[in-house]
Design a protein around this motif. Structure first.
Motif, PDB file in Angstrom:
ATOM      1  N   PHE A 150      26.605  20.579  61.647  1.00 41.51           N
ATOM      2  CA  PHE A 150      28.043  20.520  61.890  1.00 41.51           C
ATOM      3  C   PHE A 150      28.647  19.279  61.237  1.00 41.51           C
ATOM      4  CE2 PHE A 150      31.492  19.082  64.835  1.00 41.51           C
ATOM      5  CZ  PHE A 150      32.401  20.083  64.579  1.00 41.51           C
ATOM      6  N   GLU A 151      28.035  18.122  61.436  1.00 43.70           N
ATOM      7  CA  GLU A 151      28.544  16.896  60.842  1.00 43.70           C
ATOM      8  C   GLU A 151      28.433  16.919  59.324  1.00 43.70           C
ATOM      9  OE1 GLU A 151      26.747  13.466  62.572  1.00 43.70           O
ATOM     10  OE2 GLU A 151      27.616  13.806  64.567  1.00 43.70           O
ATOM     11  N   SER A 152      27.370  17.533  58.810  1.00 42.52           N
ATOM     12  CA  SER A 152      27.216  17.575  57.349  1.00 42.52           C
ATOM     13  C   SER A 152      28.256  18.490  56.706  1.00 42.52           C
ATOM     14  CB  SER A 152      25.804  18.005  56.964  1.00 42.52           C
ATOM     15  OG  SER A 152      25.559  19.364  57.271  1.00 42.52           O
ATOM     16  N   LEU A 153      28.657  19.554  57.402  1.00 46.05           N
ATOM     17  CA  LEU A 153      29.722  20.409  56.885  1.00 46.05           C
ATOM     18  C   LEU A 153      31.030  19.627  56.801  1.00 46.05           C
ATOM     19  CD1 LEU A 153      30.898  23.170  56.050  1.00 46.05           C
ATOM     20  CD2 LEU A 153      31.288  23.626  58.489  1.00 46.05           C
ATOM     21  N   ARG A 154      31.351  18.911  57.859  1.00 44.36           N
ATOM     22  CA  ARG A 154      32.579  18.120  57.869  1.00 44.36           C
ATOM     23  C   ARG A 154      32.574  17.077  56.752  1.00 44.36           C
ATOM     24  NH1 ARG A 154      35.194  16.883  63.676  1.00 44.36           N
ATOM     25  NH2 ARG A 154      35.721  19.036  64.127  1.00 44.36           N
ATOM     26  N   LEU A 155      31.449  16.427  56.592  1.00 46.44           N
ATOM     27  CA  LEU A 155      31.347  15.398  55.566  1.00 46.44           C
ATOM     28  C   LEU A 155      31.509  16.001  54.172  1.00 46.44           C
ATOM     29  CD1 LEU A 155      30.817  12.464  54.783  1.00 46.44           C
ATOM     30  CD2 LEU A 155      28.355  12.979  54.857  1.00 46.44           C
ATOM     31  N   ALA A 156      30.898  17.153  53.941  1.00 46.37           N
ATOM     32  CA  ALA A 156      30.996  17.789  52.627  1.00 46.37           C
ATOM     33  C   ALA A 156      32.432  18.182  52.316  1.00 46.37           C
ATOM     34  CB  ALA A 156      30.085  19.017  52.574  1.00 46.37           C
ATOM     35  N   LEU A 157      33.148  18.722  53.303  1.00 45.40           N
ATOM     36  CA  LEU A 157      34.539  19.113  53.093  1.00 45.40           C
ATOM     37  C   LEU A 157      35.428  17.895  52.835  1.00 45.40           C
ATOM     38  CD1 LEU A 157      34.863  21.795  55.923  1.00 45.40           C
ATOM     39  CD2 LEU A 157      34.640  22.231  53.474  1.00 45.40           C
ATOM     40  N   LEU A 158      35.253  16.861  53.645  1.00 46.43           N
ATOM     41  CA  LEU A 158      36.048  15.649  53.475  1.00 46.43           C
ATOM     42  C   LEU A 158      35.803  15.009  52.114  1.00 46.43           C
ATOM     43  CD1 LEU A 158      35.751  13.931  56.977  1.00 46.43           C
ATOM     44  CD2 LEU A 158      37.813  14.899  55.953  1.00 46.43           C
ATOM     45  N   THR A 159      34.552  14.996  51.687  1.00 44.64           N
ATOM     46  CA  THR A 159      34.211  14.371  50.413  1.00 44.64           C
ATOM     47  C   THR A 159      34.878  15.097  49.252  1.00 44.64           C
ATOM     48  OG1 THR A 159      32.084  13.595  51.293  1.00 44.64           O
ATOM     49  CG2 THR A 159      32.306  13.705  48.894  1.00 44.64           C
ATOM     50  N   GLN A 160      34.867  16.429  49.297  1.00 43.33           N
ATOM     51  CA  GLN A 160      35.490  17.206  48.229  1.00 43.33           C
ATOM     52  C   GLN A 160      36.988  16.936  48.144  1.00 43.33           C
ATOM     53  OE1 GLN A 160      34.031  19.047  45.989  1.00 43.33           O
ATOM     54  NE2 GLN A 160      32.359  20.252  46.816  1.00 43.33           N
ATOM     55  N   ALA A 161      37.631  16.734  49.294  1.00 48.69           N
ATOM     56  CA  ALA A 161      39.091  16.607  49.336  1.00 48.69           C
ATOM     57  C   ALA A 161      39.584  15.166  49.296  1.00 48.69           C
ATOM     58  CB  ALA A 161      39.625  17.276  50.598  1.00 48.69           C
ATOM     59  N   SER A 162      38.695  14.196  49.429  1.00 49.86           N
ATOM     60  CA  SER A 162      39.103  12.813  49.673  1.00 49.86           C
ATOM     61  C   SER A 162      39.943  12.204  48.564  1.00 49.86           C
ATOM     62  CB  SER A 162      37.864  11.941  49.910  1.00 49.86           C
ATOM     63  OG  SER A 162      37.015  11.956  48.773  1.00 49.86           O
ATOM     64  N   ASP A 163      39.753  12.624  47.324  1.00 46.26           N
ATOM     65  CA  ASP A 163      40.524  12.041  46.219  1.00 46.26           C
ATOM     66  C   ASP A 163      41.542  13.025  45.641  1.00 46.26           C
ATOM     67  OD1 ASP A 163      38.653  13.734  45.147  1.00 46.26           O
ATOM     68  OD2 ASP A 163      37.990  12.374  43.554  1.00 46.26           O
ATOM     69  N   ALA A 164      41.902  14.033  46.424  1.00 48.12           N
ATOM     70  CA  ALA A 164      42.878  15.029  45.955  1.00 48.12           C
ATOM     71  C   ALA A 164      44.304  14.539  46.172  1.00 48.12           C
ATOM     72  CB  ALA A 164      42.662  16.350  46.667  1.00 48.12           C
ATOM     73  N   ASP A 165      45.176  14.911  45.254  1.00 48.40           N
ATOM     74  CA  ASP A 165      46.608  14.647  45.424  1.00 48.40           C
ATOM     75  C   ASP A 165      47.232  15.642  46.396  1.00 48.40           C
ATOM     76  OD1 ASP A 165      47.211  12.575  43.138  1.00 48.40           O
ATOM     77  OD2 ASP A 165      45.989  14.124  42.201  1.00 48.40           O
ATOM     78  N   ILE A 166      46.721  16.870  46.388  1.00 45.64           N
ATOM     79  CA  ILE A 166      47.261  17.948  47.214  1.00 45.64           C
ATOM     80  C   ILE A 166      46.102  18.630  47.934  1.00 45.64           C
ATOM     81  CG2 ILE A 166      48.528  20.133  47.226  1.00 45.64           C
ATOM     82  CD1 ILE A 166      49.887  19.201  44.639  1.00 45.64           C
ATOM     83  N   VAL A 167      46.243  18.815  49.240  1.00 48.77           N
ATOM     84  CA  VAL A 167      45.235  19.494  50.056  1.00 48.77           C
ATOM     85  C   VAL A 167      45.892  20.695  50.728  1.00 48.77           C
ATOM     86  CG1 VAL A 167      43.723  19.313  52.070  1.00 48.77           C
ATOM     87  CG2 VAL A 167      43.914  17.381  50.481  1.00 48.77           C
ATOM     88  N   LEU A 168      45.355  21.888  50.458  1.00 50.75           N
ATOM     89  CA  LEU A 168      45.845  23.116  51.080  1.00 50.75           C
ATOM     90  C   LEU A 168      44.721  23.737  51.893  1.00 50.75           C
ATOM     91  CD1 LEU A 168      47.833  24.723  48.103  1.00 50.75           C
ATOM     92  CD2 LEU A 168      48.696  23.205  49.901  1.00 50.75           C
ATOM     93  N   ASP A 169      44.943  23.884  53.190  1.00 55.81           N
ATOM     94  CA  ASP A 169      43.945  24.431  54.108  1.00 55.81           C
ATOM     95  C   ASP A 169      44.440  25.804  54.552  1.00 55.81           C
ATOM     96  OD1 ASP A 169      41.684  24.537  55.653  1.00 55.81           O
ATOM     97  OD2 ASP A 169      42.408  23.167  57.201  1.00 55.81           O
ATOM     98  N   LEU A 170      43.761  26.874  54.113  1.00 54.56           N
ATOM     99  CA  LEU A 170      44.219  28.236  54.352  1.00 54.56           C
ATOM    100  C   LEU A 170      43.624  28.785  55.640  1.00 54.56           C
ATOM    101  CD1 LEU A 170      43.888  29.738  50.740  1.00 54.56           C
ATOM    102  CD2 LEU A 170      45.569  28.105  51.640  1.00 54.56           C
ATOM    103  N   HIS A 171      44.477  29.245  56.524  1.00 53.06           N
ATOM    104  CA  HIS A 171      44.086  29.779  57.830  1.00 53.06           C
ATOM    105  C   HIS A 171      44.825  31.084  58.079  1.00 53.06           C
ATOM    106  CE1 HIS A 171      42.057  26.203  59.821  1.00 53.06           C
ATOM    107  NE2 HIS A 171      42.553  25.653  58.720  1.00 53.06           N
ATOM    108  N   CYS A 172      44.721  31.592  59.295  1.00 55.25           N
ATOM    109  CA  CYS A 172      45.628  32.617  59.804  1.00 55.25           C
ATOM    110  C   CYS A 172      45.703  32.420  61.299  1.00 55.25           C
ATOM    111  CB  CYS A 172      45.154  34.031  59.441  1.00 55.25           C
ATOM    112  SG  CYS A 172      43.828  34.665  60.490  1.00 55.25           S
ATOM    113  N   SER A 173      46.601  33.140  61.961  1.00 53.63           N
ATOM    114  CA  SER A 173      46.712  33.059  63.410  1.00 53.63           C
ATOM    115  C   SER A 173      46.179  34.354  64.015  1.00 53.63           C
ATOM    116  CB  SER A 173      48.163  32.802  63.801  1.00 53.63           C
ATOM    117  OG  SER A 173      48.253  32.437  65.161  1.00 53.63           O
TER     118      SER A 173
END
Length: 374
Positions: A150-173
């Motif tokens: 669980f922690e490694s998934l979070r770290l991998a996602l954060l690392t990929q996005a950490s230097d992005a100018d724009i972050v789009l997180d796609l979800h639904c309700s």
């Protein structure tokens, strides 16, 4: 297109998972855009949109139209995809810890970041300072050791996005109209996306209290800016948003293709993709504060009969749903106190007393504290 496979920490014997990301364009050539889908793994419309977006980006890159960098993670939660219990898909919470996959993301502390970069900052060059900050975030994340999958998934996602100018997180309700959540600081840059994608509601909050994936990037920027003071320029804040691609059952090629094309047009407007975007359509409804959204609560238990369609614009006093008691014949009608869009509702049709049933946007902020649910 470059494909990157990031192995996750193995929590139990005989199981391995990986996070797969698709990389388009050239790093450093222009703005970096990070897009991920279905962090709540049971929110399938987001994954289908990301799949269609990947196809479009392959076409665009082949035609030499990429002017920036796009990192796309169509399956942001391989852990949640494996969680099924008695035929029910449980992708919102991690089964071992009970934690929501999209809450309480652990970004580096702003004070530690400022201390790390203070000697590298310029008093004149905001773009330089932004690059230094993003590199420091990435370095601090790289120094983190995850203890489990669980922690490694979070770290991998954060690392990929950490230097992005724009972050789009796609979800639904659960059942919903197309809407998005973002911060007041990000909203001016994201308004073209809301228009292209046909957002029927835009909810604004600087800090909703949940430390969700998109929000922590903008929050960190704000905290660092406050610590540095006005004498150190930092440039534009990180642009981040959560896009809610309607409801869980709204899985179809047409919607996915339209949504993917809207993201492409937004990237053209940003200069990440070369081309001409179509004329901006009108905004369906003005952005409203998340603190002004009215949470509708079931006052009694019973059978739910919705009287308002999801996506409808309601007036204060309009009936939203009835609750029928088949034992006493009582019918309890719940009305809205706001003028606004009925933008999301629960999918269940039998409820317990006190259950949250849906939300209606409102122009006047009246809620405080944590503004998003579990």
């Amino acid at each position: 297109m470059h494909i990157q496979r990031t192995p996750l920490v193995t929590t139990t014997l005989g199981t391995t998972r990986e996070l797969v990301s698709f990389h388009f364009g050239t790093p450093g050539a222009g703005e970096k855009v990070y897009v991920q889908a279905s962090l709540h793994a049971d929110e399938t419309p987001a994954m289908l949109t990301a799949w269609r977006l990947k196809q479009r980006l392959v076409e665009i890159e082949a035609s030499a139209r990429m002017r920036g960098e796009v990192v796309l993670v169509p399956v942001a939660n391989p852990i949640g995809l494996s969680q099924h219990l008695l035929g029910q898909f449980i992708g919102r919470f991690e089964a071992n810890s009970g934690q929501n996959f999209n809450r309480n993301f652990p970004m580096p502390a702003a004070s530690a970041l400022v201390e790390r970069i203070r000697g590298q900052l310029s008093n004149e060059d905001a773009a330089h300072n932004a690059r230094v900050l993003r590199a420091a975030v990435r370095d601090m994340l790289a120094a983190t050791t995850p203890r489990n999958e669980f922690e490694s998934l979070r770290l991998a996602l954060l690392t990929q996005a950490s230097d992005a100018d724009i972050v789009l997180d796609l979800h639904c309700s659960l059942e919903a109209t197309m809407h998005l959540y973002t911060s007041p600081a990000s909203w001016p840059a994201l308004e073209p996306l809301a228009r292209y994608i046909g957002a029927n509601g835009v909810l604004l909050a600087t800090d909703s209290g949940g430390q969700s994936f998109d929000e922590i990037h903008a929050l960190l920027w704000n905290e660092v800016r406050a610590l540095l003071g006005e004498r150190v320029p930092l440039g534009a804040p990180n642009i981040a948003a959560t896009l809610e691609h309607r409801g869980q059952r709204d899985v179809g090629y047409d919607d996915a293709s339209r949504d993917a094309e809207a993201i492409v047009e937004f990237l053209i407007v940003r200069g990440v993709i070369d081309g001409s975007a179509r004329e901006l359509p009108p905004l369906a409804h003005a952005a409203t504060p998340l603190a002004g959204s009215e949470q509708l609560i079931a006052p009694v238990s019973g059978i739910v009969v919705y009287r308002a369609s999801v996506g409808a614009f309601l007036k204060a006093g309009d009936a939203v749903f009835d609750i029928v008691d088949p034992l006493t014949d009582a019918v309890t009608t719940v009305t809205t106190k706001n003028d606004g869009v009925f933008y999301m509702r629960r999918a269940t049709r039998f409820v317990y007393a006190g259950a949250p049933m849906g939300r209606v946007t409102g122009e006047r902020a009246f809620r405080k504290g944590v503004l998003i649910g579990a």
